[in-house]
Structures are given as C-alpha cells and as structure tokens.
Design a protein around this motif. Structure first.
Motif, PDB file in Angstrom:
ATOM      1  N   VAL A 244      15.413  12.772  16.286  1.00 48.04           N
ATOM      2  CA  VAL A 244      14.581  11.869  15.497  1.00 48.04           C
ATOM      3  C   VAL A 244      15.473  10.793  14.881  1.00 48.04           C
TER       4      VAL A 244
ATOM      5  N   VAL B 241      12.411  10.251  19.105  1.00 50.82           N
ATOM      6  CA  VAL B 241      11.412   9.737  18.168  1.00 50.82           C
ATOM      7  C   VAL B 241      12.069   8.646  17.336  1.00 50.82           C
TER       8      VAL B 241
ATOM      9  N   VAL C 190       6.944  17.148  16.030  1.00 54.50           N
ATOM     10  CA  VAL C 190       8.256  16.766  16.590  1.00 54.50           C
ATOM     11  C   VAL C 190       8.762  17.870  17.509  1.00 54.50           C
TER      12      VAL C 190
END
Length: 212
Positions: A58, A168, A204
């Motif tokens: 992320v 992400v 996620v």
C-alpha cells in the motif's frame, strides 16, 4: 483539490467500487481465509520463510493523506492515519510513500527520504512520532522536476519493483489516484464523505491475494 473521478480508473475503479459495497463481507472472508504469506515484517513482525514477494503493498501520498500541516507550520497525523498504519503493520502489509519533494534534496531516494524525515520531524507535534520504520526503503521521490507527480514516473518505478504484487495507492486528490490507476494501481481517494477514511484493511488483504 480535484473531486471528479479520473477517466483512467478503468477496471481497477470498477472493482474498487463493487468491493466497497461489501466491505464488511470482505473483512469477514479475509479473516476466515488461510494465510498466504503476506507482507514483509515491520517493527518486529515475522514473515513466513516461503514469502518471496510480499503482497500487497500500500503506497500513500504523504501531505494531507497521512499527515497534516497546520497554519503554524506544525505537522501531525491526520485523523485515523496512525491507527490505520498500525492495523496494516499488524496484518503484515507493507507500506510505501510516493511523494513529491525537491530533487535537490539528494542524489538518491534514500538521501531525499532522509531530508524529508528531517523536515517532518522538525515540525512534528503529537503523542507519537511518525512511523518512518514502517516504510523502509519504499519512499519514492522525484529525481528530476519532470518526475514530479502527476507524471507517471514514480508509480512506474514502484510497479517495476513490485514483482507480481498488487499495489494500492491512497491520496487525497482524484487527480493523483486517477494517475496511479492508469499505471495499474488500485486507487483510493481518502477523506471523502460517507466512506471509510482509508481503504479497509480486510479489503487490502483480499486485493493482495490475486497476482496482477
């Protein structure tokens, strides 16, 4: 700030919209699923021995995404940011920064990241320091003015280093999340009303279970 969704979101944006509609179900499914050797350890976490590619990763913008600069020049965590980073850490999900700083701050990402840390720490206010250790060497900054976001260079560099991992990107502007989506990232615009402050951790994890 831009608020209109970017046309380049494509499949990633559609997938994200559908997934957000069932966030609770996603989190439940994630908790029930067997572990797959997720992200690399951070601050004492242990990565399974067979995990060659930590997934997912992320990435964040920094200013007004994770930290806020007040009118007096002091900086601190935005609401929910410290807890969100802690939750990612507890789930062994790696994080990174893709942020604009002056290229003159150093000849390498490491040098520019060190200067960024110095600048932020010098004005930091809050009960806990910023979690720099979580980001390791995943702090990407422009080497030239031409690489500054929203130019694609920084996202391309992150993608090239990611192996098969799904990435992400979370930021406060639609312009940036749209540019990231165009490079293959799953985008999430933070700070929007009537939705979670950040992309839910359970989602996620599910995104990371599939190679890109």
């Amino acid at each position: 700030m831009f608020t209109t969704p970017h046309k380049g979101w494509g499949r990633a944006g559609l997938m994200l919209g559908a997934a957000l509609a069932s966030t609770v179900l996603c989190a439940t499914a994630s908790a029930a699923a067997p572990p797959t050797g997720g992200g690399a350890p951070s601050q004492g976490a242990t990565r399974p021995a067979n995990a060659q590619h930590p997934c997912p990763v992320v990435y964040f913008d920094l200013g007004e995404t994770l930290v806020h600069t007040a009118e007096d020049g002091s900086t601190s965590y935005l609401s929910g940011a410290a807890g969100y980073l802690r939750a990612l850490r507890e789930h062994h999900i790696e994080v990174g920064l893709i942020t604009n700083v002056p290229p003159s701050w150093g000849a390498t990402d490491a040098e520019r990241a060190a200067r960024l840390r110095q600048e932020v720490d010098a004005t930091w206010r809050g009960p806990a320091p910023f979690a720099w250790r979580d980001f390791g060497d995943r702090i990407l900054t422009p080497r030239t003015e031409a690489e500054r976001k929203p130019a694609p260079a920084l996202w391309q560099r992150a993608m090239a280093a990611s192996g098969h991992c799904r990435l992400v990107y979370q930021a406060e502007t639609a312009e940036e999340v749209g540019a990231a989506a165009a490079q293959g990232f799953v985008p999430y615009q933070v700070g929007r009303p009537h939705r979670p402050e950040f992309l839910p951790v359970g989602l996620v994890e599910l995104l990371g279970r599939g190679a890109r």
